[in-house]
Design a protein around this motif. Structure first.
Motif, mmCIF file in Angstrom:
data_model
loop_
_atom_site.group_PDB
_atom_site.id
_atom_site.type_symbol
_atom_site.label_atom_id
_atom_site.label_comp_id
_atom_site.label_asym_id
_atom_site.label_seq_id
_atom_site.Cartn_x
_atom_site.Cartn_y
_atom_site.Cartn_z
ATOM 1 N N ASN A 28 9.571 -11.090 -10.810
ATOM 2 C CA ASN A 28 8.505 -11.290 -9.828
ATOM 3 C C ASN A 28 7.684 -10.013 -9.726
ATOM 4 N N VAL A 29 6.416 -10.161 -9.399
ATOM 5 C CA VAL A 29 5.495 -9.030 -9.418
ATOM 6 C C VAL A 29 5.263 -8.462 -8.025
ATOM 7 N N ILE A 30 5.227 -7.126 -7.962
ATOM 8 C CA ILE A 30 4.832 -6.398 -6.763
ATOM 9 C C ILE A 30 3.680 -5.502 -7.172
ATOM 10 N N GLU A 31 2.537 -5.653 -6.507
ATOM 11 C CA GLU A 31 1.411 -4.762 -6.779
ATOM 12 C C GLU A 31 1.531 -3.553 -5.870
ATOM 13 N N LEU A 32 1.539 -2.369 -6.466
ATOM 14 C CA LEU A 32 1.494 -1.126 -5.711
ATOM 15 C C LEU A 32 0.042 -0.667 -5.720
ATOM 16 N N PHE A 33 -0.505 -0.398 -4.542
ATOM 17 C CA PHE A 33 -1.946 -0.156 -4.399
ATOM 18 C C PHE A 33 -2.194 1.081 -3.556
ATOM 19 N N GLN A 34 -3.089 1.939 -4.051
ATOM 20 C CA GLN A 34 -3.548 3.082 -3.282
ATOM 21 C C GLN A 34 -5.048 2.919 -3.072
ATOM 22 N N VAL A 92 0.853 -1.180 0.000
ATOM 23 C CA VAL A 92 0.000 0.000 0.000
ATOM 24 C C VAL A 92 0.891 1.233 0.000
ATOM 25 N N VAL A 93 0.587 2.164 -0.895
ATOM 26 C CA VAL A 93 1.343 3.413 -0.986
ATOM 27 C C VAL A 93 0.370 4.584 -0.845
ATOM 28 N N PRO A 94 0.826 5.698 -0.271
ATOM 29 C CA PRO A 94 -0.085 6.829 -0.062
ATOM 30 C C PRO A 94 -0.423 7.604 -1.333
ATOM 31 N N ASP A 95 0.516 7.650 -2.284
ATOM 32 C CA ASP A 95 0.302 8.395 -3.530
ATOM 33 C C ASP A 95 0.866 7.564 -4.674
ATOM 34 N N LEU A 96 0.002 6.810 -5.337
ATOM 35 C CA LEU A 96 0.431 5.868 -6.366
ATOM 36 C C LEU A 96 1.100 6.572 -7.542
ATOM 37 N N LYS A 97 0.521 7.658 -8.023
ATOM 38 C CA LYS A 97 1.109 8.358 -9.169
ATOM 39 C C LYS A 97 2.524 8.838 -8.855
ATOM 40 N N GLU A 98 2.709 9.374 -7.657
ATOM 41 C CA GLU A 98 4.037 9.850 -7.257
ATOM 42 C C GLU A 98 5.020 8.682 -7.142
ATOM 43 N N GLU A 99 4.585 7.587 -6.559
ATOM 44 C CA GLU A 99 5.449 6.414 -6.403
ATOM 45 C C GLU A 99 5.853 5.847 -7.763
ATOM 46 N N VAL A 100 4.907 5.752 -8.682
ATOM 47 C CA VAL A 100 5.192 5.230 -10.020
ATOM 48 C C VAL A 100 6.179 6.151 -10.747
ATOM 49 N N ALA A 101 5.966 7.453 -10.655
ATOM 50 C CA ALA A 101 6.883 8.397 -11.306
ATOM 51 C C ALA A 101 8.299 8.237 -10.754
ATOM 52 N N HIS A 102 8.405 8.099 -9.434
ATOM 53 C CA HIS A 102 9.728 7.921 -8.800
ATOM 54 C C HIS A 102 10.397 6.631 -9.279
ATOM 55 N N LEU A 103 9.664 5.535 -9.298
ATOM 56 C CA LEU A 103 10.233 4.248 -9.682
ATOM 57 C C LEU A 103 10.556 4.193 -11.174
ATOM 58 N N LYS A 104 9.715 4.808 -12.007
ATOM 59 C CA LYS A 104 10.019 4.857 -13.440
ATOM 60 C C LYS A 104 11.266 5.689 -13.704
ATOM 61 N N SER A 157 -6.645 2.217 -6.697
ATOM 62 C CA SER A 157 -5.835 2.193 -7.909
ATOM 63 C C SER A 157 -4.630 1.290 -7.692
ATOM 64 N N GLN A 158 -4.176 0.675 -8.790
ATOM 65 C CA GLN A 158 -3.064 -0.263 -8.674
ATOM 66 C C GLN A 158 -2.264 -0.315 -9.960
ATOM 67 N N THR A 159 -1.043 -0.835 -9.821
ATOM 68 C CA THR A 159 -0.205 -1.136 -10.967
ATOM 69 C C THR A 159 0.741 -2.261 -10.569
ATOM 70 N N LEU A 160 1.324 -2.912 -11.554
ATOM 71 C CA LEU A 160 2.193 -4.056 -11.303
ATOM 72 C C LEU A 160 3.628 -3.736 -11.692
ATOM 73 N N LEU A 161 4.505 -3.771 -10.701
ATOM 74 C CA LEU A 161 5.929 -3.525 -10.845
ATOM 75 C C LEU A 161 6.650 -4.865 -10.863
ATOM 76 N N ALA A 164 13.759 5.756 -11.924
ATOM 77 C CA ALA A 164 14.883 4.881 -11.566
ATOM 78 C C ALA A 164 15.067 3.764 -12.596
ATOM 79 N N GLY A 165 14.238 3.773 -13.650
ATOM 80 C CA GLY A 165 14.371 2.796 -14.730
ATOM 81 C C GLY A 165 13.722 1.451 -14.447
ATOM 82 N N LEU A 166 12.809 1.396 -13.481
ATOM 83 C CA LEU A 166 12.176 0.121 -13.141
ATOM 84 C C LEU A 166 11.068 -0.230 -14.130
ATOM 85 N N VAL A 167 10.751 -1.524 -14.199
ATOM 86 C CA VAL A 167 9.837 -2.055 -15.210
ATOM 87 C C VAL A 167 8.453 -2.304 -14.608
#
Length: 127
Positions: free
Chosen positions: A117-123, A78-90, A107-111, A92-95
Motif C-alpha cells: 500500500n502507498v503512503i505519500e510523504l509530502f513537504q 505531511v513531513v517537515p523535512d522530506l529529505k531527512e525523513e526519506v534518508a531515515h526510512l531508507k 515535494s513528494q515521494t511514495l513509500l 531502515a530498509g523501507l521501499v
C-alpha cells in the motif's frame, strides 16, 4: 460540529507487520488490536484500518473479486523535512516507488508499506 477522525481502510497481508510499520516507522498509535484479522491505528485525525486476510473487509465480492493490498490510492502524510525523513526510512530498509519529485506545491515521494500500500510523504513548498 463534532470532528471525528477520517478513516481509511487498507488491505494488508499481515496485521502484526503492518502495526509495527505504521507505529514504529511513521508515528501512528494502536487504537484497536484484533490480530490476526484487524487493527486500527491513528495519527492525528487519521484512523487507518488495517484489514488482514481474515477480516470482514477482505471477504470476496459477489462477483468473486477479492480485495487485495496495493494500488495507487494513498494517504498523504505531511513531513517537515522530506529529505531527512526519506534518508531515515531508507536506512531502515523501507521501499520507495520513486525518488523525491518537486512541483509548485511542494515535494513528494511514495513509500510502500509491507503489503504494497502507498503512503505519500509530502513537504509543502515554502511560500
Amino acid at each position: 460540529m463534532i470532528m471525528t477522525p477520517v478513516s481509511i481502510r487498507y488491505m494488508v497481508d499481515d496485521v502484526a507487520t503492518s502495526i509495527d510499520f505504521y507505529c514504529g516507522q511513521l508515528g501512528f498509535t494502536v487504537e484497536q488490536d484484533a490480530r490476526p484479522a484487524f487493527a486500527s491505528v491513528t495519527r492525528g485525525a487519521l484512523r487507518l484500518l488495517l484489514s488482514g486476510p481474515g477480516s470482514s473487509g477482505a471477504r470476496a465480492m459477489p462477483d468473486g473479486r477479492q480485495p487485495v493490498p496495493g494500488g495507487w490510492n494513498r494517504i498523504l502524510l505531511v513531513v517537515p523535512d522530506l529529505k531527512e525523513e526519506v534518508a531515515h526510512l531508507k536506512s531502515a530498509g523501507l521501499v520507495f516507488r520513486n525518488d523525491i519529485i518537486t512541483g509548485v506545491g511542494g515535494s513528494q515521494t511514495l513509500l510502500e508499506d509491507p503489503s504494497g500500500n502507498v503512503i505519500e510523504l509530502f513537504q509543502p513548498a515554502a511560500h
